[in-house]
Scaffold this motif. Structure first.
Motif, PDB file in Angstrom:
ATOM      1  N   LEU A 244       0.836  -1.198   0.000  1.00  0.00           N
ATOM      2  CA  LEU A 244       0.000   0.000   0.000  1.00  0.00           C
ATOM      3  C   LEU A 244       0.876   1.257   0.000  1.00  0.00           C
ATOM      4  CD1 LEU A 244      -2.888  -0.633   2.582  1.00  0.00           C
ATOM      5  CD2 LEU A 244      -3.055  -0.578   0.083  1.00  0.00           C
ATOM      6  N   PRO A 245       0.443   2.307  -0.682  1.00  0.00           N
ATOM      7  CA  PRO A 245       1.179   3.575  -0.600  1.00  0.00           C
ATOM      8  C   PRO A 245       1.313   4.013   0.852  1.00  0.00           C
ATOM      9  CG  PRO A 245      -0.441   3.677  -2.354  1.00  0.00           C
ATOM     10  CD  PRO A 245      -0.704   2.389  -1.610  1.00  0.00           C
ATOM     11  N   ALA A 246       2.478   4.536   1.199  1.00  0.00           N
ATOM     12  CA  ALA A 246       2.741   4.928   2.590  1.00  0.00           C
ATOM     13  C   ALA A 246       1.732   5.950   3.080  1.00  0.00           C
ATOM     14  CB  ALA A 246       4.161   5.492   2.703  1.00  0.00           C
ATOM     15  N   GLU A 247       1.262   6.822   2.187  1.00  0.00           N
ATOM     16  CA  GLU A 247       0.303   7.849   2.599  1.00  0.00           C
ATOM     17  C   GLU A 247      -1.009   7.224   3.079  1.00  0.00           C
ATOM     18  OE1 GLU A 247       2.733   9.546  -0.859  1.00  0.00           O
ATOM     19  OE2 GLU A 247       1.719   7.663  -0.330  1.00  0.00           O
ATOM     20  N   ILE A 248      -1.465   6.191   2.374  1.00  0.00           N
ATOM     21  CA  ILE A 248      -2.712   5.523   2.767  1.00  0.00           C
ATOM     22  C   ILE A 248      -2.522   4.812   4.100  1.00  0.00           C
ATOM     23  CG2 ILE A 248      -4.388   3.745   2.162  1.00  0.00           C
ATOM     24  CD1 ILE A 248      -3.872   4.297  -0.747  1.00  0.00           C
ATOM     25  N   SER A 249      -1.408   4.106   4.237  1.00  0.00           N
ATOM     26  CA  SER A 249      -1.144   3.386   5.479  1.00  0.00           C
ATOM     27  C   SER A 249      -1.100   4.344   6.661  1.00  0.00           C
ATOM     28  CB  SER A 249       0.182   2.624   5.375  1.00  0.00           C
ATOM     29  OG  SER A 249       0.116   1.611   4.394  1.00  0.00           O
ATOM     30  N   LEU A 250      -0.440   5.474   6.506  1.00  0.00           N
ATOM     31  CA  LEU A 250      -0.336   6.439   7.594  1.00  0.00           C
ATOM     32  C   LEU A 250      -1.709   6.988   7.969  1.00  0.00           C
ATOM     33  CD1 LEU A 250       1.294   8.183   9.535  1.00  0.00           C
ATOM     34  CD2 LEU A 250       1.633   9.824   7.672  1.00  0.00           C
ATOM     35  N   ILE A 251      -2.530   7.269   6.985  1.00  0.00           N
ATOM     36  CA  ILE A 251      -3.859   7.809   7.263  1.00  0.00           C
ATOM     37  C   ILE A 251      -4.714   6.785   8.005  1.00  0.00           C
ATOM     38  CG2 ILE A 251      -6.025   8.460   6.136  1.00  0.00           C
ATOM     39  CD1 ILE A 251      -4.300   9.983   4.070  1.00  0.00           C
ATOM     40  N   ILE A 252      -4.682   5.534   7.575  1.00  0.00           N
ATOM     41  CA  ILE A 252      -5.454   4.496   8.270  1.00  0.00           C
ATOM     42  C   ILE A 252      -4.952   4.321   9.701  1.00  0.00           C
ATOM     43  CG2 ILE A 252      -6.034   2.036   8.311  1.00  0.00           C
ATOM     44  CD1 ILE A 252      -5.893   2.088   5.237  1.00  0.00           C
ATOM     45  N   ASP A 253      -3.634   4.264   9.871  1.00  0.00           N
ATOM     46  CA  ASP A 253      -3.073   4.102  11.218  1.00  0.00           C
ATOM     47  C   ASP A 253      -3.436   5.278  12.115  1.00  0.00           C
ATOM     48  OD1 ASP A 253      -1.923   1.721  10.430  1.00  0.00           O
ATOM     49  OD2 ASP A 253       0.071   2.578  10.067  1.00  0.00           O
ATOM     50  N   THR A 254      -3.464   6.477  11.562  1.00  0.00           N
ATOM     51  CA  THR A 254      -3.830   7.657  12.345  1.00  0.00           C
ATOM     52  C   THR A 254      -5.292   7.583  12.775  1.00  0.00           C
ATOM     53  OG1 THR A 254      -2.190   9.008  11.186  1.00  0.00           O
ATOM     54  CG2 THR A 254      -3.940  10.186  12.353  1.00  0.00           C
ATOM     55  N   CYS A 255      -6.157   7.150  11.883  1.00  0.00           N
ATOM     56  CA  CYS A 255      -7.573   6.980  12.233  1.00  0.00           C
ATOM     57  C   CYS A 255      -7.745   6.032  13.417  1.00  0.00           C
ATOM     58  CB  CYS A 255      -8.360   6.427  11.046  1.00  0.00           C
ATOM     59  SG  CYS A 255      -8.617   7.559   9.670  1.00  0.00           S
ATOM     60  N   HIS A 257      -5.687   5.355  15.994  1.00  0.00           N
ATOM     61  CA  HIS A 257      -4.936   5.594  17.222  1.00  0.00           C
ATOM     62  C   HIS A 257      -5.877   5.523  18.417  1.00  0.00           C
ATOM     63  CE1 HIS A 257      -2.032   7.204  20.036  1.00  0.00           C
ATOM     64  NE2 HIS A 257      -1.114   7.112  19.091  1.00  0.00           N
ATOM     65  N   ARG A 258      -5.409   4.899  19.507  1.00  0.00           N
ATOM     66  CA  ARG A 258      -6.273   4.761  20.681  1.00  0.00           C
ATOM     67  C   ARG A 258      -6.641   6.108  21.283  1.00  0.00           C
ATOM     68  NH1 ARG A 258      -3.337   0.870  24.727  1.00  0.00           N
ATOM     69  NH2 ARG A 258      -1.529   1.756  23.678  1.00  0.00           N
ATOM     70  N   GLN A 259      -5.733   7.073  21.210  1.00  0.00           N
ATOM     71  CA  GLN A 259      -5.978   8.378  21.810  1.00  0.00           C
ATOM     72  C   GLN A 259      -6.686   9.291  20.804  1.00  0.00           C
ATOM     73  OE1 GLN A 259      -2.367  10.036  23.390  1.00  0.00           O
ATOM     74  NE2 GLN A 259      -1.716   8.098  24.308  1.00  0.00           N
ATOM     75  N   PRO A 260      -7.860   9.792  21.134  1.00  0.00           N
ATOM     76  CA  PRO A 260      -8.593  10.641  20.189  1.00  0.00           C
ATOM     77  C   PRO A 260      -7.787  11.837  19.697  1.00  0.00           C
ATOM     78  CG  PRO A 260      -9.995  10.039  22.038  1.00  0.00           C
ATOM     79  CD  PRO A 260      -8.612   9.563  22.370  1.00  0.00           C
ATOM     80  N   ALA A 261      -6.966  12.412  20.571  1.00  0.00           N
ATOM     81  CA  ALA A 261      -6.197  13.599  20.196  1.00  0.00           C
ATOM     82  C   ALA A 261      -5.160  13.298  19.124  1.00  0.00           C
ATOM     83  CB  ALA A 261      -5.517  14.202  21.427  1.00  0.00           C
ATOM     84  N   ARG A 262      -4.833  12.025  18.949  1.00  0.00           N
ATOM     85  CA  ARG A 262      -3.842  11.638  17.946  1.00  0.00           C
ATOM     86  C   ARG A 262      -4.500  11.243  16.624  1.00  0.00           C
ATOM     87  NH1 ARG A 262       0.991  10.091  20.367  1.00  0.00           N
ATOM     88  NH2 ARG A 262       1.795   9.998  18.232  1.00  0.00           N
ATOM     89  N   ARG A 263      -5.824  11.243  16.595  1.00  0.00           N
ATOM     90  CA  ARG A 263      -6.553  10.969  15.357  1.00  0.00           C
ATOM     91  C   ARG A 263      -6.902  12.286  14.661  1.00  0.00           C
ATOM     92  NH1 ARG A 263     -11.236   7.956  18.303  1.00  0.00           N
ATOM     93  NH2 ARG A 263      -9.951   6.727  19.732  1.00  0.00           N
ATOM     94  N   TYR A 264      -7.615  12.169  13.543  1.00  0.00           N
ATOM     95  CA  TYR A 264      -8.226  13.344  12.932  1.00  0.00           C
ATOM     96  C   TYR A 264      -9.458  13.703  13.758  1.00  0.00           C
ATOM     97  CZ  TYR A 264      -5.226  11.579   9.260  1.00  0.00           C
ATOM     98  OH  TYR A 264      -4.132  11.107   8.573  1.00  0.00           O
ATOM     99  N   LEU A 265      -9.669  14.994  13.962  1.00  0.00           N
ATOM    100  CA  LEU A 265     -10.757  15.447  14.816  1.00  0.00           C
ATOM    101  C   LEU A 265     -12.117  15.037  14.265  1.00  0.00           C
ATOM    102  CD1 LEU A 265     -11.930  17.158  17.149  1.00  0.00           C
ATOM    103  CD2 LEU A 265     -11.782  19.144  15.619  1.00  0.00           C
ATOM    104  N   ASP A 266     -12.272  15.134  12.964  1.00  0.00           N
ATOM    105  CA  ASP A 266     -13.559  14.840  12.342  1.00  0.00           C
ATOM    106  C   ASP A 266     -13.344  14.510  10.876  1.00  0.00           C
ATOM    107  OD1 ASP A 266     -13.013  17.307  11.160  1.00  0.00           O
ATOM    108  OD2 ASP A 266     -14.488  18.401  12.354  1.00  0.00           O
ATOM    109  N   ALA A 267     -14.441  14.353  10.153  1.00  0.00           N
ATOM    110  CA  ALA A 267     -14.349  13.970   8.745  1.00  0.00           C
ATOM    111  C   ALA A 267     -13.696  15.061   7.910  1.00  0.00           C
ATOM    112  CB  ALA A 267     -15.739  13.667   8.206  1.00  0.00           C
ATOM    113  N   THR A 268     -13.865  16.298   8.288  1.00  0.00           N
ATOM    114  CA  THR A 268     -13.242  17.394   7.532  1.00  0.00           C
ATOM    115  C   THR A 268     -11.725  17.301   7.607  1.00  0.00           C
ATOM    116  OG1 THR A 268     -15.142  18.854   7.856  1.00  0.00           O
ATOM    117  CG2 THR A 268     -13.040  19.900   7.338  1.00  0.00           C
ATOM    118  N   GLU A 269     -11.190  17.041   8.807  1.00  0.00           N
ATOM    119  CA  GLU A 269      -9.737  16.888   8.945  1.00  0.00           C
ATOM    120  C   GLU A 269      -9.242  15.660   8.187  1.00  0.00           C
ATOM    121  OE1 GLU A 269      -7.933  16.983  12.743  1.00  0.00           O
ATOM    122  OE2 GLU A 269      -8.460  19.079  13.132  1.00  0.00           O
ATOM    123  N   LEU A 270      -9.985  14.580   8.244  1.00  0.00           N
ATOM    124  CA  LEU A 270      -9.587  13.371   7.527  1.00  0.00           C
ATOM    125  C   LEU A 270      -9.583  13.623   6.025  1.00  0.00           C
ATOM    126  CD1 LEU A 270      -8.943  10.397   7.182  1.00  0.00           C
ATOM    127  CD2 LEU A 270     -11.367   9.870   7.608  1.00  0.00           C
TER     128      LEU A 270
END
Length: 281
Positions: A244-255, A257-270
């Motif tokens: 998988l492209p590294a960008e896709i993997s990073l985005i999925i892994d960020t989504c 994350h156990r800690q909400p503050a380490r994820r995207y805040l909402d769909a707009t940020e994602l």
């Protein structure tokens, strides 16, 4: 009682040719026809002691669908009606929604998707959720049975029955909504799902599409599942899909994350992250 409610709802809403789609809890869903239009009839039996909660949840669902005219959210085709001899204290409620073509997401799982298809899912879900999050609404039950890919390729959200309006009081009491395997850490007892919880659910769906594995094992007892959801780190998606492209993997892994503050805040940020990575196929 339920059969009587279905019969009454179909008669009053002018629906014929009913066929069963699915039943769950107090809600029954039937495919049907109103004139030349294919529709879905939803009927909810109202029982004590949760009568007011069930009524309010149904009204919120219908109210939300009635506010939006967009292919990415299933369309409302009738107002909500009360069933039984007393509409002010109904035995049930019913309404009509559009009948979508295409396939539910759970029908599309089974083998690992290409990077382009995973990206299309990420973008499509982000665009759909942006409609809700822009109205301060959290879906809270973003599972494969509530996501449909139309024949046009548009991803559409369905069944926001457990959606929470952040500006309104909670109507679920101590019960945490959501489908087993597709819950976020904020679905744990004592926590409160928010927009970043829907982002986590997007990560689950993308992870399964990419790898065929659940990011958090949901087998075993409810307590065991919740313990893993609370304490276990998700194996990076690249472990299963190094192609998988590294960008896709990073985005999925960020989504995920156990800690909400380490994820995207909402769909707009994602969606902004997907746009910045320029990964849309």
């Amino acid at each position: 009682m339920v059969d009587e409610l279905i019969e009454q709802a179909a008669s009053r809403l002018g629906v014929t040719d009913l066929t069963s789609l699915r039943d769950g809890g107090q809600k029954v869903v039937r495919a049907g026809r109103r004139g030349d239009e294919l529709v879905v009839l939803k009927v909810i039996e109202v029982r004590a002691p949760q009568q007011q909660q069930v009524l309010e949840r149904a009204r919120r669902e219908v109210g939300l669908l009635g506010e939006v005219d967009d292919l990415r959210l299933v369309g409302l085709r009738s107002p909500i009606i009360g069933l039984g001899p007393d509409e002010h204290c109904p035995d049930g409620v019913a309404w009509l929604e559009e009948r979508l073509d295409g396939h539910d997401l759970d029908e599309l799982f089974g083998s690992a998707w290409s990077g382009d298809d995973v990206t299309d899912l990420l973008v499509g879900l982000s665009e759909a959720l942006q409609i809700l999050h822009g109205r301060a609404v959290v879906h809270r039950d973003l599972s494969p049975g509530n996501v449909r890919r139309r024949s046009s390729g548009v991803w559409t959200l369905m069944d926001p029955g457990y959606a929470k309006h952040l500006a309104a009081s909670s109507i679920t009491g101590i019960y945490q909504p959501g489908t087993r395997g597709f819950r976020s850490p904020e679905h744990l007892p004592g926590a409160t799902p928010d927009t970043y919880s829907d982002v986590y659910a997007v990560g689950i769906l993308a992870y399964i599409a990419a790898t065929t594995y659940f990011p958090v094992d949901h087998r075993g007892s409810e307590d065991e599942y919740y313990e893993r959801l609370r304490d276990s780190a998700v194996v990076p998606v690249s472990h299963h899909r190094p192609d998988l492209p590294a960008e896709i993997s990073l985005i999925i892994d960020t989504c995920l994350h156990r800690q909400p503050a380490r994820r995207y805040l909402d769909a707009t940020e994602l969606l902004a992250a997907l746009t910045a990575a320029a990964v849309r196929p």
